[in-house]
Write an enzyme that holds these catalytic residues in place. Structure first.
Site, PDB file in Angstrom:
ATOM      1  N   VAL A 175       0.845  -1.360   0.023  1.00  0.00           N
ATOM      2  CA  VAL A 175      -0.012  -0.239   0.158  1.00  0.00           C
ATOM      3  C   VAL A 175       0.977   1.413   0.098  1.00  0.00           C
ATOM      4  O   VAL A 175       0.299   2.372  -0.771  1.00  0.00           O
ATOM      5  CB  VAL A 175      -1.163   0.064   1.321  1.00  0.00           C
ATOM      6  CG1 VAL A 175      -1.841   1.417   1.263  1.00  0.00           C
ATOM      7  CG2 VAL A 175      -1.705  -1.284   1.057  1.00  0.00           C
ATOM      8  N   ASP A 176       1.841   1.325   0.861  1.00  0.00           N
ATOM      9  CA  ASP A 176       3.005   2.318   0.777  1.00  0.00           C
ATOM     10  C   ASP A 176       3.492   2.517  -0.822  1.00  0.00           C
ATOM     11  O   ASP A 176       3.605   3.681  -1.168  1.00  0.00           O
ATOM     12  CB  ASP A 176       4.024   2.168   1.667  1.00  0.00           C
ATOM     13  CG  ASP A 176       3.816   2.469   3.065  1.00  0.00           C
ATOM     14  OD1 ASP A 176       2.862   2.915   3.639  1.00  0.00           O
ATOM     15  OD2 ASP A 176       4.831   2.181   3.981  1.00  0.00           O
ATOM     16  N   LEU A 177       3.734   1.403  -1.443  1.00  0.00           N
ATOM     17  CA  LEU A 177       4.273   1.431  -2.942  1.00  0.00           C
ATOM     18  C   LEU A 177       3.156   2.002  -3.775  1.00  0.00           C
ATOM     19  O   LEU A 177       3.493   2.911  -4.631  1.00  0.00           O
ATOM     20  CB  LEU A 177       4.818   0.421  -3.367  1.00  0.00           C
ATOM     21  CG  LEU A 177       6.039  -0.053  -2.493  1.00  0.00           C
ATOM     22  CD1 LEU A 177       6.399  -1.492  -2.813  1.00  0.00           C
ATOM     23  CD2 LEU A 177       7.508   0.744  -2.563  1.00  0.00           C
ATOM     24  N   ALA A 180       2.971   5.747  -3.330  1.00  0.00           N
ATOM     25  CA  ALA A 180       4.128   6.502  -3.869  1.00  0.00           C
ATOM     26  C   ALA A 180       3.741   6.751  -5.304  1.00  0.00           C
ATOM     27  O   ALA A 180       4.029   7.840  -6.043  1.00  0.00           O
ATOM     28  CB  ALA A 180       5.412   5.571  -3.527  1.00  0.00           C
TER      29      ALA A 180
END
Length: 298
Positions: A175-177, A180
Site C-alpha cells: 500500500v505504501d508503494l 508512492a
C-alpha cells in the site's frame, strides 16, 4: 549533475519518512533531481530496521544503515533539522524558497504545528508544488500503517490461500508503494501544469484511497455483481489457470498464466493433452472445478 537526465535542475525537499514518501524522492533523485532529505536529530526510523543478517557484514563489520533505508534513499543528501524549533523552521523556509517540490507525510494537522504545511510554504514560494501523503485523507488524523491498510482495504482477505484460511499480508509494504506511485503521477501532472500557469499547487494522496483504487477488477466485480470477492491466494477470479502454482512430476514448481482459449489450446498441445482443449466453437475456458481435477496445486 547530469544535465541529460529529465529532472536535472529540480530541487526536491523531502519531509517524508519510512517508505511511501522516500520512494517518491528516490524516483526524482534517480532521474537527476537534487533531493534534500530532511531528518530529525534521531533520523529516519528505517535506518535501524535491519534484519538479523545485516547486523554483521561479510568481513565482520556492522552495517551503517539498513537495507530497508538504502532501498528508498539512494542519491539523496541528508540534512538534519529539528522542525520543533524556530531555527529549524527558519532553515526549512529558506530551503523551500528555492525548492520545486516538497514531499511530506505528516498526519493532518502536524505539518501546521511545524510551520511545514502547504499554506505556509507556498507563501514563501508560490511556484512550490507540495505533495502530501496521509493515511486516510486530509480530514482524518488517524495514523496510517501499511499492514493495517492491507487488512482494511481487503488485500489480506483476498490473499488468503482459500475460503476459511487465515488472511495474509503481502511480503512488501504494497500500500505504501501504491501511494508512492499515485503521488508520482500527481506531481508529474502538477509540474506540467506549472509550465502553463507558473504557479505551484497542493497534491494529496492517501494510503486508503490508493489501496482502494488498486483493487481494480476485484472492486468492479463487487459493484457489478454485489458479491464480495473471495480469497483465492495466487489464483485469478475470472480465468483458469492463471497464477496458481503447480508441482510437476519431477517436483519442480511452476506457475501458469493463460489468458485466452487460444493460449490454453497451445498449452494442451505442449502437454500432449489435446483432448483437454475446447474447440473454438465450444464453451470458453474450462471452469476451475474441471481444471482442478487435472492439475494439482502445491
Amino acid at each position: 549533475m547530469n544535465q541529460q537526465l529529465p529532472f536535472a535542475g529540480l530541487r526536491i525537499i523531502e519531509l517524508a519518512s519510512v517508505l511511501a514518501g522516500p520512494q517518491v524522492g528516490q524516483f526524482f533523485a534517480e532521474l537527476g533531481a537534487e533531493v534534500l532529505k530532511i531528518e530529525s536529530p534521531v533520523g529516519d526510523v528505517t535506518r535501524t530496521w535491519k534484519t538479523s543478517a545485516e547486523t554483521v557484514g561479510p568481513a565482520g563489520e556492522v552495517a551503517s544503515v539498513s537495507a530497508y533505508f538504502a532501498a528508498s534513499n539512494w542519491g539523496k543528501q541528508s540534512v538534519i533539522l529539528d522542525l520543533a524549533t524556530a531555527d529549524g523552521q527558519t532553515s526549512l523556509h529558506r530551503l523551500a524558497a528555492t525548492a520545486d517540490i516538497i514531499l511530506a507525510s505528516y498526519k493532518p494537522g502536524d505539518a501546521e504545528k511545524l510551520q511545514a504545511d502547504y499554506a505556509t510554504l507556498s507563501n514563501v514560494n508560490p511556484r512550490l508544488i507540495y505533495g502530501h501523503i496521509t493515511g486516510y485523507g486530509p480530514a482524518n488524523a488517524r495514523a496510517g500503517y501499511d499492514a493495517v491498510l492491507q487488512a482494511e482495504a481487503g488485500f489480506m482477505h483476498l490473499n488468503a490461500p482459500g475460503p476459511n484460511q487465515p488472511p495474509q499480508k503481502m511480503p512488501v509494504a504494497m500500500v505504501d508503494l501504491l501511494a508512492a506511485h499515485q503521488l508520482k503521477e500527481g506531481l508529474l501532472v502538477a509540474l506540467l501544469q506549472r509550465e502553463k500557469t507558473g504557479r505551484g499547487t497542493l497534491v494529496q494522496v492517501s494510503l486508503l484511497h490508493s489501496a482502494l483504487a488498486a483493487l481494480a477488477n476485484q472492486a468492479s466485480s463487487f459493484l457489478v455483481t454485489g458479491h464480495d470477492p473471495q480469497p483465492l491466494g495466487s489464483g485469478h477470479p475470472s480465468i483458469v489457470p492463471y497464477g496458481t502454482v503447480y508441482r510437476a512430476a519431477n517436483g519442480r514448481q511452476l506457475v501458469l498464466a493463460v489468458g485466452s482459449d487460444s493460449q490454453f489450446r497451445h498449452l494442451c498441445t505442449a502437454l500432449e493433452q489435446p483432448e483437454w482443449a475446447p474447440t473454438p466453437a465450444s464453451a470458453p475456458m474450462l471452469p476451475a472445478s474441471r481444471t482442478a481435477r487435472r492439475w494439482r496445486p502445491c
